[in-house]
Design an enzyme around this catalytic site. Structure first.
Site: not given
Ligand code: ADP
Length: 306
Positions: A126, A181
């Site tokens: 994360e 986030t």
């Molecule tokens: P949410 O929980 O609202 O979906 P996230 O904490 O998943 O938000 O954050 C999304 C961000 O994380 C995006 O900017 C994305 O580019 C990045 N990210 C990095 N790796 C991944 C992945 N494998 N899948 C999704 N988002 C990713």
């Protein structure tokens, strides 16, 4: 030993109001699918989603990197990510990839890690998306159901949710910042009033009791957060109206899903979920914002534990 493995992990909602960074619930709305294949060397990422392909910046990539290092694995790994969970809307997209990657790695190299260790590795990923490690979404994605995250040392408690629990999620059609986030963690107050912490603590404790007793009313009417929600709601156009409308239409409790911008309403399977969904859409419409509605249930986790 197999040279390839595929694992699916569910979307999730974090916080459930007062349980910031502590509560998570796996949702059957969307799934990410990760296939790990052994290669000669290095880590490569192939994906159909709009997520970083640099392993250091991708949550699945970072998990694989950390696990490779920890278990001194010399072989290379190709990570294929089939994105099902939309990224950046508060449904644990980055966590679903991280969770599936940790479970797949464990299976591929027959490590037989326990639930807490899998959550710990998944959480380490994360950092690639949020800038900090947090376990609420990954714990739900790995283990399924409702989870309570204790830290120092990490210990995740899993509770099987009531079977008649349903969620209506309104996903607004708004642009989300790249580091959403991180941005939404930045608006959280550094100091809070003691009385507010007591209020949140009492509601959080009641939510746990609600899940244990399978009491949906108790879960719903305890989804009240006087600390994080007030600080973040300005980032969601029409939030107050969406919440009010959903409650009027019969939702038991409403809050921001994770770091937002999706809004989640908790209800019973017997409630009028269409009415609640429509009411939420109308709330967003009041600020000329379109939204997508998802009706879902709790999900099993990536390790398929009942
Ligand atoms: P949410 O929980 O609202 O979906 P996230 O904490 O998943 O938000 O954050 C999304 C961000 O994380 C995006 O900017 C994305 O580019 C990045 N990210 C990095 N790796 C991944 C992945 N494998 N899948 C999704 N988002 C990713």
């Amino acid at each position: 030993m197999a040279s390839k493995i595929t694992v699916k992990a569910p979307s999730s909602t974090a916080n459930l109001g007062p349980g910031f960074d502590v509560f998570g619930l796996a949702l059957n709305a969307f799934y990410d699918e990760i296939t790990l294949t052994k290669t000669k060397s290095g880590i490569t990422i192939i994906t159909d989603g709009n997520v970083p392909t640099n392993p250091e910046k991708n949550t699945a990539g970072l998990v694989v990197k950390n696990m490779k290092k920890k278990f001194k694995i010399k072989e290379g790994i190709e990570i294929k990510i089939k994105k099902g969970v939309p990224a950046g809307f508060g449904m644990g997209s980055s966590a679903a990839s991280a969770a599936a990657a940790a479970v797949a790695f464990d299976k591929l190299f027959r490590l037989k890690l326990d639930g807490n260790s899998l959550v710990e590795f998944a959480g380490s990923g994360e950092k690639a998306s949020a800038g900090t490690i947090h376990y609420d979404n990954v714990a739900a994605s790995v283990l399924g159901g409702f989870v309570i995250v204790k830290t120092n040392p990490l210990d995740v408690i899993r509770v099987e949710p009531p079977t008649n629990l349903r969620m209506c999620i309104a996903v607004p059609d708004i642009g989300v910042p790249k580091k959403k986030t991180k941005v939404s963690r930045g608006v959280i107050p550094k100091k809070i009033k003691f009385t507010d912490s007591i209020l949140n603590l009492s509601n959080a404790a009641a939510i746990v009791a609600g899940f244990m007793k399978k009491d949906l009313e108790l879960i719903g009417n305890s989804i009240k957060d006087v600390i994080v929600e007030p600080a973040r709601q300005h980032m969601i156009p029409g939030f107050t109206k969406v919440k009010q409308n959903a409650l009027k239409a019969g939702a038991l409790g409403v809050t921001i899903s994770g770091a937002g911008p999706s809004v989640i309403a908790f209800s019973k399977s017997s409630s009028n979920l269409k009415k609640i969904s429509k009411a939420m859409s109308k709330g967003f419409e009041s600020t000329n914002t379109k939204c997508q509605i998802i009706i879902c249930k709790p999900s099993k986790g990536a390790i398929n534990k009942k």
